[in-house]
Design a protein around this motif. Structure first.
Motif, PDB file in Angstrom:
ATOM      1  N   UNK A 155      20.961 -24.649  -1.429  1.00  0.00           N
ATOM      2  CA  UNK A 155      21.380 -25.998  -1.045  1.00  0.00           C
ATOM      3  C   UNK A 155      22.521 -26.540  -1.918  1.00  0.00           C
ATOM      4  N   UNK A 170      25.830 -24.865  -1.222  1.00  0.00           N
ATOM      5  CA  UNK A 170      26.339 -25.277   0.094  1.00  0.00           C
ATOM      6  C   UNK A 170      26.950 -26.680   0.021  1.00  0.00           C
ATOM      7  N   UNK A 171      26.275 -27.564  -0.701  1.00  0.00           N
ATOM      8  CA  UNK A 171      26.794 -28.925  -0.856  1.00  0.00           C
ATOM      9  C   UNK A 171      28.110 -28.913  -1.625  1.00  0.00           C
ATOM     10  N   UNK A 179      30.916 -27.866   0.642  1.00  0.00           N
ATOM     11  CA  UNK A 179      31.370 -28.960   1.525  1.00  0.00           C
ATOM     12  C   UNK A 179      32.244 -29.934   0.747  1.00  0.00           C
ATOM     13  N   UNK A 180      31.807 -30.242  -0.474  1.00  0.00           N
ATOM     14  CA  UNK A 180      32.560 -31.194  -1.297  1.00  0.00           C
ATOM     15  C   UNK A 180      33.938 -30.622  -1.636  1.00  0.00           C
ATOM     16  N   UNK A 234      27.420 -34.404   6.407  1.00  0.00           N
ATOM     17  CA  UNK A 234      28.843 -34.163   6.687  1.00  0.00           C
ATOM     18  C   UNK A 234      29.012 -32.863   7.472  1.00  0.00           C
ATOM     19  N   UNK A 269      10.863 -41.051   8.083  1.00  0.00           N
ATOM     20  CA  UNK A 269      11.425 -39.696   7.988  1.00  0.00           C
ATOM     21  C   UNK A 269      10.806 -38.786   9.051  1.00  0.00           C
ATOM     22  N   UNK A 325      19.093 -36.383   5.305  1.00  0.00           N
ATOM     23  CA  UNK A 325      19.242 -37.413   4.289  1.00  0.00           C
ATOM     24  C   UNK A 325      20.058 -36.890   3.100  1.00  0.00           C
ATOM     25  N   UNK A 326      20.756 -35.755   3.291  1.00  0.00           N
ATOM     26  CA  UNK A 326      21.623 -35.185   2.248  1.00  0.00           C
ATOM     27  C   UNK A 326      23.078 -35.475   2.614  1.00  0.00           C
ATOM     28  N   UNK A 327      23.832 -35.995   1.646  1.00  0.00           N
ATOM     29  CA  UNK A 327      25.206 -36.426   1.921  1.00  0.00           C
ATOM     30  C   UNK A 327      26.062 -35.338   2.576  1.00  0.00           C
ATOM     31  N   UNK A 328      26.146 -34.170   1.936  1.00  0.00           N
ATOM     32  CA  UNK A 328      27.054 -33.149   2.473  1.00  0.00           C
ATOM     33  C   UNK A 328      26.402 -32.321   3.582  1.00  0.00           C
ATOM     34  N   UNK A 329      25.091 -32.352   3.631  1.00  0.00           N
ATOM     35  CA  UNK A 329      24.406 -31.753   4.780  1.00  0.00           C
ATOM     36  C   UNK A 329      24.753 -32.560   6.025  1.00  0.00           C
TER      37      UNK A 329
END
Lengths: 367, 210
Positions: free
Chosen positions: B112, B115-116, B119-120, A239, B48, A233-237
């Protein structure tokens, strides 16, 4: 000067209009920027004490008391602090009540009635005369068979990537329609299908949709529920997960359907880098340029929402699309009238003709 | 038969009630939409578990079958367990897993989030490669797109402001050439969504029922 200001000041309390009750608005009338602080106190008329509720806004000179009980009367005391004096004003009694209709939404109601009228009218027409409806070609939807066929020939799996919105989004429901078509073709050609999901509810719906499509073409035994995967449910996870899957599984066709954000180009470029034929569709207007740059076919905005009508070819569904088009024509006419009026207003203003300008403004106000 | 009719009836009633409540602020109507969203959040919370179950099974299968890149599935399990255990411990110890100083917060802030961000940040490179393909001057229209893009890009960077006329030209392109079609697309999407909603409420659109 200050005496004049104080004499001209007044405070009024009234039931906040067009709300569900429980709210009273307190407004100071006659202020012009000299206020330092304004305190609002409330008395529930059960005793003599006034309880501090909040501060008057220094921009709107209002305070909205959201903690009022419907039907109960209150008195308000407002203390206004200026540089050299403090003024206390009282108002009330006033009570809050709920309204049964919000008149500020009348224009929406009128538009909704007209638009729904068009859609329902054309659905009725379609029921009476199913042959009389035409829908233009949508290349991206026609290319579904081609994409799955190419993927089959290459012996590669097909990917269906859902966007980041939940099942409540119209784009997600449209994506499920497209998924059904893709699943039918995939089942027919006996090609593996991998569906990636951001939302677990969408995953459950996708699983049912794919299963149904396999059953319809008599290949239910080939249905593999484990290929309908939930990632995160994490956007870039999400991706990163989809990108990793694409790199490892090397799909022949990729469908990107739903509502996307900044990850749209990352996903589409990864799909392009593995040589997959890509068909994207989104209602996210800001992401359309990225998909157009990186994908082979794109369903632009409303084309995604018309997909079920186009694929199903049911007259009643096509009727709703035609009704929607007439709704668009209705809006276009109004935009045209607006452009003409705005142009006239600009010309009148430039020429400095105040009489004509006032007449024009009166007319616009009446409209 | 009932299997289809009951969901259609629920959809019809929910759709009509939500549309009506938009115009009626009076309780209980005014807050029904908010209540529905709360219910959706609760359902999402429980769903979930289905998602997590799917994810755990997916990686278990990869490890069991020794599929290509199955080593990454061990990384997934390690990450999952680390988050799960630290989350539970932090919640018990501090009452909030996201509170300052918790081990869960540490994982979130120092693993986390970077890492995000990584990716961005990849987006910059993908924009470059996609732009290269999109802006190739293959024909007149593509050349026009290239010229417009160069003007807009110049207008958006500090050096562009030094070139006479670039900033107003960029604003003109963005406010007139770009904005008109973008609004057209947005109006189309909004009307398409209303049309689709009507199809759903009236039970014409049934693909979501499978």
């Amino acid at each position: 000067m200050m005496i004049l200001l104080i004499l001209s000041l007044s405070v009024k309390a009234f039931d906040t209009p067009n709300d569900g009750g429980g709210s009273i608005t307190i407004e100071v009338v006659g202020l012009n920027g000299d206020l330092k602080n304004g305190y609002v106190y409330r008395n529930s008329m059960e005793d003599t004490t006034f309880e501090l509720r909040g501060l008057i806004s220094r921009t709107s000179y209002k305070y909205v008391d959201d903690g009022a009980e419907n039907g109960k009367e209150y008195l308000y005391k407002v203390e206004l602090e200026f540089d050299d004096t403090t003024l206390t004003l009282f108002t009330g009694p006033v009570s809050a009540k709920a309204q049964w209709y919000d008149p500020t939404r009348t224009s929406v109601l009128i538009f909704l009635i007209i638009f729904s009228g068009f859609v329902l009218w054309f659905i009725q027409l379609a029921r009476k005369n199913p042959e009389g409806l035409f829908i233009r070609k949508i290349p991206a939807l026609d290319a579904i068979d081609e994409a799955v066929g190419r993927s089959t020939e290459m012996g590669k799996p097909t990917f269906f990537i859902h966007g980041l919105s939940g099942i409540t989004d119209a784009g997600t429901l449209a994506a499920l329609t497209i998924l059904r078509r893709v699943s039918s073709k995939v089942a027919e050609y006996e090609t593996p299908l991998i569906v990636t999901n951001y939302d677990p509810i969408v995953m459950a719906a996708s699983s049912e949709t794919v299963k149904q499509a396999y059953a319809e073409v008599g290949k239910i035994d080939n249905f593999n529920e484990k290929n309908i995967v939930y990632l995160t449910y994490e956007q870039f996870g999400y991706t990163a997960g989809v990108d990793g899957l694409m790199i490892r599984e090397n799909p022949g066709a990729v469908f990107l359907q739903g509502y996307f954000y900044a990850e749209s180009l990352i996903l589409a470029e990864t799909g392009h880098s593995v040589g997959a034929i890509q068909i994207a569709g989104t209602t996210a207007a800001t992401q359309l340029p990225f998909f157009i740059a990186a994908c082979d076919y794109v369903l632009i905005g409303e084309e995604t929402l018309a997909a079920s009508s186009y694929i199903g070819r049911e007259p009643v569904m096509l009727g709703s699309v035609k009704g929607s088009d007439y709704g668009k024509l209705f809006i276009m006419i109004f935009i045209g009238i607006g452009v003409i009026f705005a142009t006239i207003a600009t010309i009148l203003n430039i020429k400095g003709n105040s009489i004509l300008m006032n007449a024009f403004n009166t007319f616009m106000g009446w409209l | 038969m009932l299997q289809r009719r009951i969901p259609l009836l629920i959809t019809f009633l929910t759709g009509v009630i939500i549309v009506i409540t938009f115009f009626i602020p009076h309780p209980p109507f005014g807050k029904l939409q908010d209540d529905a969203l709360v219910w959706y959040s609760i359902i999402l919370g429980f769903s979930m578990l289905i998602g997590v179950d799917s994810l755990l099974r997916f990686h278990y299968r990869r490890i069991a079958r020794r599929e290509k890149g199955f080593g990454f599935s061990f990384v997934f399990y390690a990450g999952f367990l680390a988050c799960f255990i630290t989350g539970i411990i932090s919640e018990i110890k501090f009452g909030d897993a996201f509170a300052e100083g918790t081990s869960f917060r540490y994982l979130y802030d120092y693993i986390l989030v970077p890492l995000q961000s990584t990716m961005f940040a990849l987006l910059a490179f993908f924009v470059a490669s996609a732009s290269y393909r999109a802006f190739r001057a293959r024909n007149f229209i593509a050349t026009l797109l290239l010229i417009t893009a160069v003007i807009v890009m110049l207008g958006r960077i500090p050096i562009g402001a030094k070139i006479p006329g670039i900033t107003p030209l960029t604003d003109w392109i963005l406010n007139y050439l770009q904005l008109g079609p973008a609004r057209g697309i947005r109006i189309g999407i909004a009307l398409g969504a209303i049309s689709m909603s009507l199809r759903l409420i009236l039970g014409i659109e049934r693909t979501y029922l499978s």
